[in-house]
Motif scaffolding. Structure first.
Motif, PDB file in Angstrom:
ATOM      1  N   GLY A  35     -51.975 -31.156  46.822  1.00  0.00           N
ATOM      2  CA  GLY A  35     -50.600 -30.899  47.507  1.00  0.00           C
ATOM      3  C   GLY A  35     -50.308 -29.391  47.411  1.00  0.00           C
ATOM      4  N   GLU A  36     -51.088 -28.688  46.927  1.00  0.00           N
ATOM      5  CA  GLU A  36     -50.738 -26.925  46.926  1.00  0.00           C
ATOM      6  C   GLU A  36     -50.985 -26.414  48.118  1.00  0.00           C
ATOM      7  OE1 GLU A  36     -49.353 -25.215  44.827  1.00  0.00           O
ATOM      8  OE2 GLU A  36     -49.216 -27.012  43.316  1.00  0.00           O
ATOM      9  N   VAL A  37     -51.872 -26.801  49.305  1.00  0.00           N
ATOM     10  CA  VAL A  37     -52.157 -26.451  50.515  1.00  0.00           C
ATOM     11  C   VAL A  37     -51.951 -27.529  51.502  1.00  0.00           C
ATOM     12  CG1 VAL A  37     -53.859 -25.440  51.927  1.00  0.00           C
ATOM     13  CG2 VAL A  37     -53.968 -24.756  49.540  1.00  0.00           C
ATOM     14  N   SER A  38     -50.913 -27.117  52.481  1.00  0.00           N
ATOM     15  CA  SER A  38     -50.706 -28.459  53.654  1.00  0.00           C
ATOM     16  C   SER A  38     -51.648 -28.454  54.706  1.00  0.00           C
ATOM     17  CB  SER A  38     -49.449 -28.142  53.971  1.00  0.00           C
ATOM     18  OG  SER A  38     -49.464 -26.907  55.014  1.00  0.00           O
TER      19      SER A  38
ATOM     20  N   ILE B  96     -53.815 -17.799  60.669  1.00  0.00           N
ATOM     21  CA  ILE B  96     -53.544 -16.994  59.542  1.00  0.00           C
ATOM     22  C   ILE B  96     -54.672 -16.014  58.919  1.00  0.00           C
ATOM     23  CG2 ILE B  96     -52.957 -17.181  57.032  1.00  0.00           C
ATOM     24  CD1 ILE B  96     -51.716 -20.026  57.549  1.00  0.00           C
ATOM     25  N   LEU B  97     -54.313 -14.811  58.996  1.00  0.00           N
ATOM     26  CA  LEU B  97     -55.428 -13.854  58.986  1.00  0.00           C
ATOM     27  C   LEU B  97     -55.362 -13.375  57.352  1.00  0.00           C
ATOM     28  CD1 LEU B  97     -55.134 -11.910  62.267  1.00  0.00           C
ATOM     29  CD2 LEU B  97     -56.980 -13.732  61.582  1.00  0.00           C
ATOM     30  N   ASP B  98     -54.136 -13.457  56.881  1.00  0.00           N
ATOM     31  CA  ASP B  98     -54.257 -12.815  55.385  1.00  0.00           C
ATOM     32  C   ASP B  98     -53.497 -13.858  54.365  1.00  0.00           C
ATOM     33  OD1 ASP B  98     -54.221 -11.136  53.365  1.00  0.00           O
ATOM     34  OD2 ASP B  98     -52.271  -9.969  54.216  1.00  0.00           O
ATOM     35  N   PRO B  99     -54.270 -14.850  54.090  1.00  0.00           N
ATOM     36  CA  PRO B  99     -53.638 -16.037  53.397  1.00  0.00           C
ATOM     37  C   PRO B  99     -53.258 -15.553  52.140  1.00  0.00           C
ATOM     38  CG  PRO B  99     -55.928 -16.364  53.597  1.00  0.00           C
ATOM     39  CD  PRO B  99     -55.603 -15.221  54.299  1.00  0.00           C
ATOM     40  N   ARG B 100     -52.410 -16.301  51.318  1.00  0.00           N
ATOM     41  CA  ARG B 100     -52.012 -16.116  49.938  1.00  0.00           C
ATOM     42  C   ARG B 100     -53.189 -16.331  49.093  1.00  0.00           C
ATOM     43  NH1 ARG B 100     -46.277 -19.449  49.483  1.00  0.00           N
ATOM     44  NH2 ARG B 100     -45.370 -17.788  50.915  1.00  0.00           N
ATOM     45  N   ILE B 101     -53.455 -15.438  47.987  1.00  0.00           N
ATOM     46  CA  ILE B 101     -54.497 -15.542  46.996  1.00  0.00           C
ATOM     47  C   ILE B 101     -54.399 -17.029  46.407  1.00  0.00           C
ATOM     48  CG2 ILE B 101     -55.364 -14.793  44.654  1.00  0.00           C
ATOM     49  CD1 ILE B 101     -56.064 -13.137  47.029  1.00  0.00           C
ATOM     50  N   SER B 102     -53.621 -17.300  46.147  1.00  0.00           N
ATOM     51  CA  SER B 102     -53.379 -18.753  45.524  1.00  0.00           C
ATOM     52  C   SER B 102     -53.801 -19.967  46.444  1.00  0.00           C
ATOM     53  CB  SER B 102     -51.854 -19.108  45.071  1.00  0.00           C
ATOM     54  OG  SER B 102     -51.249 -19.222  46.400  1.00  0.00           O
ATOM     55  N   THR B 103     -53.543 -19.587  47.823  1.00  0.00           N
ATOM     56  CA  THR B 103     -54.021 -20.737  49.009  1.00  0.00           C
ATOM     57  C   THR B 103     -55.593 -20.593  48.757  1.00  0.00           C
ATOM     58  OG1 THR B 103     -52.281 -20.204  50.249  1.00  0.00           O
ATOM     59  CG2 THR B 103     -54.246 -20.951  51.310  1.00  0.00           C
TER      60      THR B 103
ATOM     61  N   GLU C 123     -57.527 -19.265  46.455  1.00  0.00           N
ATOM     62  CA  GLU C 123     -58.097 -20.006  45.014  1.00  0.00           C
ATOM     63  C   GLU C 123     -58.092 -21.643  45.071  1.00  0.00           C
ATOM     64  OE1 GLU C 123     -57.091 -16.475  42.309  1.00  0.00           O
ATOM     65  OE2 GLU C 123     -55.508 -18.064  42.328  1.00  0.00           O
ATOM     66  N   ARG C 124     -57.030 -22.292  45.609  1.00  0.00           N
ATOM     67  CA  ARG C 124     -56.915 -23.617  45.691  1.00  0.00           C
ATOM     68  C   ARG C 124     -57.953 -24.212  46.471  1.00  0.00           C
ATOM     69  NH1 ARG C 124     -55.079 -26.965  41.993  1.00  0.00           N
ATOM     70  NH2 ARG C 124     -52.872 -26.666  41.548  1.00  0.00           N
ATOM     71  N   LEU C 125     -58.192 -23.418  47.903  1.00  0.00           N
ATOM     72  CA  LEU C 125     -59.203 -24.094  48.682  1.00  0.00           C
ATOM     73  C   LEU C 125     -60.875 -23.881  48.090  1.00  0.00           C
ATOM     74  CD1 LEU C 125     -57.581 -22.889  51.995  1.00  0.00           C
ATOM     75  CD2 LEU C 125     -57.816 -25.308  51.183  1.00  0.00           C
ATOM     76  N   GLN C 126     -60.977 -22.823  47.385  1.00  0.00           N
ATOM     77  CA  GLN C 126     -62.376 -22.554  46.804  1.00  0.00           C
ATOM     78  C   GLN C 126     -62.585 -23.606  45.678  1.00  0.00           C
ATOM     79  OE1 GLN C 126     -62.946 -17.834  47.143  1.00  0.00           O
ATOM     80  NE2 GLN C 126     -61.624 -18.424  45.561  1.00  0.00           N
ATOM     81  N   LEU C 127     -61.570 -23.982  44.839  1.00  0.00           N
ATOM     82  CA  LEU C 127     -61.793 -25.018  43.958  1.00  0.00           C
ATOM     83  C   LEU C 127     -61.813 -26.186  44.650  1.00  0.00           C
ATOM     84  CD1 LEU C 127     -58.848 -24.049  41.270  1.00  0.00           C
ATOM     85  CD2 LEU C 127     -61.363 -23.795  40.999  1.00  0.00           C
TER      86      LEU C 127
END
Length: 72
Positions: free
Chosen positions: A21-24, A36-43, A45-49
């Motif tokens: 639920g962290e990334v919609s 989105i060309l400059d996503p948040r680092i947290s986004t 990281e969540r997608l990488q995981l």
């Protein structure tokens, strides 16, 4: 990112669920469409995981081939 998602056989909705639920879905769609060309680092990281893949190498390759200059 769409290629990595496809390798897992996941829809955008399924990938969003894998991020707990962290990334919609809306954000995933915008990233895949390049809106989105400059996503948040947290986004990132969540997608990488969720995808078990690093995007930093891909991002660095994109920036090296881009004619645009990004200032930090």
């Amino acid at each position: 990112m769409a290629e990595a998602r496809a390798k897992h056989g996941w829809s955008q909705e399924e990938l969003a669920a894998k991020t707990e639920g962290e990334v919609s879905v809306k954000t995933i769609l915008a990233l895949e469409q390049g809106r989105i060309l400059d996503p948040r680092i947290s986004t990132v990281e969540r997608l990488q995981l969720a995808l078990q893949q690093s995007f930093f190498t891909e991002s660095q390759r994109y920036n090296a081939n881009s004619e645009e200059i990004y200032l930090a």
